[in-house]
Scaffold this motif. Sequence first.
Motif, short mmCIF file in Angstrom:
data_model
loop_
_atom_site.label_atom_id
_atom_site.label_comp_id
_atom_site.label_asym_id
_atom_site.label_seq_id
_atom_site.Cartn_x
_atom_site.Cartn_y
_atom_site.Cartn_z
N UNK A 11 0.84 -1.21 0.00
CA UNK A 11 0.00 0.00 0.00
C UNK A 11 0.87 1.25 0.00
N UNK A 12 1.92 1.24 0.80
CA UNK A 12 2.83 2.39 0.86
C UNK A 12 3.52 2.63 -0.48
N UNK A 13 3.93 1.55 -1.13
CA UNK A 13 4.58 1.66 -2.44
C UNK A 13 3.63 2.29 -3.44
N UNK A 14 2.37 1.85 -3.45
CA UNK A 14 1.38 2.38 -4.40
C UNK A 14 1.13 3.87 -4.15
N UNK A 15 0.97 4.25 -2.89
CA UNK A 15 0.68 5.65 -2.56
C UNK A 15 1.81 6.56 -3.03
N UNK A 16 3.04 6.20 -2.71
CA UNK A 16 4.18 7.04 -3.09
C UNK A 16 4.38 7.06 -4.60
N UNK A 17 4.11 5.94 -5.27
CA UNK A 17 4.28 5.89 -6.72
C UNK A 17 3.25 6.78 -7.41
N UNK A 18 2.02 6.75 -6.94
CA UNK A 18 0.99 7.60 -7.53
C UNK A 18 1.26 9.08 -7.27
N UNK A 19 1.85 9.38 -6.12
CA UNK A 19 2.23 10.77 -5.85
C UNK A 19 3.33 11.22 -6.82
N UNK A 20 4.28 10.32 -7.11
CA UNK A 20 5.34 10.64 -8.07
C UNK A 20 4.75 10.87 -9.46
N UNK A 21 3.75 10.05 -9.84
CA UNK A 21 3.07 10.24 -11.12
C UNK A 21 2.34 11.57 -11.18
N UNK A 22 1.67 11.93 -10.09
CA UNK A 22 0.96 13.20 -10.03
C UNK A 22 1.92 14.38 -10.16
N UNK A 23 3.10 14.24 -9.56
CA UNK A 23 4.10 15.31 -9.64
C UNK A 23 4.54 15.55 -11.09
N UNK A 24 4.59 14.50 -11.90
CA UNK A 24 4.93 14.66 -13.32
C UNK A 24 3.91 15.55 -14.02
N UNK A 25 2.63 15.38 -13.67
CA UNK A 25 1.59 16.22 -14.27
C UNK A 25 1.70 17.66 -13.78
N UNK A 26 2.05 17.84 -12.52
CA UNK A 26 2.21 19.20 -11.97
C UNK A 26 3.35 19.93 -12.69
N UNK A 27 4.48 19.22 -12.89
CA UNK A 27 5.65 19.83 -13.52
C UNK A 27 5.35 20.23 -14.97
N UNK A 28 4.58 19.41 -15.70
CA UNK A 28 4.34 19.65 -17.13
C UNK A 28 3.07 20.46 -17.39
N UNK A 29 2.44 20.96 -16.35
CA UNK A 29 1.22 21.75 -16.55
C UNK A 29 1.54 23.01 -17.36
N UNK A 30 0.85 23.17 -18.49
CA UNK A 30 1.07 24.33 -19.34
C UNK A 30 2.28 24.23 -20.24
N UNK A 31 3.03 23.12 -20.16
CA UNK A 31 4.26 22.97 -20.95
C UNK A 31 4.06 22.10 -22.19
N UNK A 32 2.97 21.35 -22.24
CA UNK A 32 2.67 20.52 -23.41
C UNK A 32 1.28 20.88 -23.90
N UNK A 33 0.86 20.31 -25.02
CA UNK A 33 -0.44 20.66 -25.60
C UNK A 33 -1.57 20.35 -24.63
N UNK A 34 -2.53 21.26 -24.56
CA UNK A 34 -3.62 21.17 -23.58
C UNK A 34 -4.44 19.90 -23.78
N UNK A 35 -4.80 19.58 -25.03
CA UNK A 35 -5.64 18.41 -25.31
C UNK A 35 -4.94 17.12 -24.89
#
Length: 642
Positions: A11-35
């Motif tokens: 469970x801990x592995x999944x939680x931290x991995x999904x947070x890392x995935x979410x951070x990728x979206x935060x970093x690329x917000x507005x940097x790639x095509x919106x669609x």
Amino acid sequence: MNKEKFYKVETSVKIFTYFAGLLSFVVLFGKISYSFYVFTFLLFLASIYLEYRKIYIKRVFINAFAILLVILKFYNVSLEIVLQPALEVLLFLQSLKFLEEKKFRDYMQIYLISVFILAGSTLIFFNIIFLVYLFIYILLLNTSIIFLTYYSQDKEITLSERVLIRIFLKTSLIPLLAIPFTALFFIILPRTDFPLFGFLNKEAKAKTGFSENVRLGEVSEIQEDNSVIFRAKTKKLKDELLYWRGIALNFFDGKTWISTKTKKIQEEIILKGLPVVQIIYLEPYGDRYLFGLDKPYDINYQYGFTKPSKSENLTFNLPIPVVSRIKYRVISILTEVIPEKNVDRELYLQLPQNISSKIKTLAFSLKGKTDEETADKILKFLRYGDYRYSLKDLPVSQNPLEDFLFNYKYGNCEYFASSMAVLLRLNGIPSRLVAGYRGGIYNEAGGYYLVRQGDAHVWVEVFIRDKGWVRYDPTPPSSYFFKKKSVLSKLELIFETINYYYINFVLNYDLKKQIALVKGISNLTKIPRAKFNKNLLFIFSFVFITGFIGILLAKNLKGFKRLRKEEKLIKEFLRILETKGYRKDENEGLEEFALKIKEGNLRALTLEFVKIFEENYYKDKLFTKKELNKLREIINKLKGFS
């Protein structure tokens, strides 16, 4: 009494991995095509739901989708656009990995993809907020590696809440320990001034940014963009002097102005006015022109073999587009006139073929006795007449200039400037447009002007005999045009100042600064009574103190940890037995130690203590009050035993 919570390591592995995935979206917000961003983010959200329901997509479909996307995405790829498609593909692959059933190898692949995303984003992310993202990611990655180690052995392992917190806190020390070494390597490692990876980021050109052409109706799109185009470190000046020159335009086809026949300067132009020096930090905007205040006289910029060329109209351009942040020094002369005796009248009197008779009639009605009087009359007609400034519903048609002058009577700067230039040319007066930026916000704390895309502006230069090129700005001084970008909130100003110093001291730390640093250190060693450079002293003090504290924390972490009740009891237990002649060896287990006691009653008490202690302590169970009291009771008996 509340029982401590336990969690499966999976469970801990999944939680931290999904947070890392979410951070990728935060970093690329507005940097790639919106669609594409929305599509991949929906996939990511779907993977969270499917994970909760224990539903997984078969790997064969995941691989098929991945291969298909890579083929489609890179089918038309070119050297001009590399980075954005690469980041989009990586984000899509990461989202796909979340959809399948994950094992140790899959988690490692997700983290590897996220590392590539973070590395790629360094080419498009130039703000200090990136350091925050990087620090968070390092925390996530370090902690996840610990959990993945447990997971690789047995995914059914359970850890108490207390243990999870201890793991997170201890791994959080790693970034702290890395700070002094990172700072040291950053200072001493050799670097090049040439932007080696700039070619990967040619798509950094703003979609609505400055360009070599000015099309009627397009500048309004730029003026609604508040992203930073450059920062100019200089003294504070009067607002009416803040014209930032970029490009001069001379050919008009009825809708678009372009620059043709731009010659390199043949002989030095003597300008009369106030000299002003600026240090410009130009953002990667994807075009070749360098900006400077009013009349840029000299620009000092050289990276590798790249030098700017100076044109006769006092504009500077590079042979290649600006695809990474650059710094250059400008010497400008504040003057409204560029002296010139003769001009190419055919070039600067050029007109589109479809000029209407109504525009010609208007031009002739504004003709004065001299060229200067004509220019003044046209300026007053547009700037103070029945026309108003607007960015909305602009006249975009087959004859936009005619619609602006006679039907709409509103528009933004390129309509006013284009109208004045055409009316002047119809009266036989040479003219041209100058595109750049107008105004800017002065940051008192940093001592620089912040100029944004929203400050984009176009004005007119008119050739007046016996003077030269004279600046005229026919755009009305609309309250919206100037007030909308006059101030920043206190919070924005603080963050902008921090970001400026981050750019100046970190992103623009180059070989020249390294050489200056080495010279400063060598001078200190050669001259006994040299005055210490405060910046150098601060840097080395910071590195030394931070490193020293980090080493102390790493070595003596246990010394800072507060002992729990059961740990205090076991210490007291071993100390009492040592007074009775029984000392526990360092590598000896508690049971093994208890069994070597010869006296039967003493051995029985010792084994009873050891059994209660091991049953809880080594299984990470929380000691109950009853058990602690029992251990205390045994210790009291041991004290009285003879």
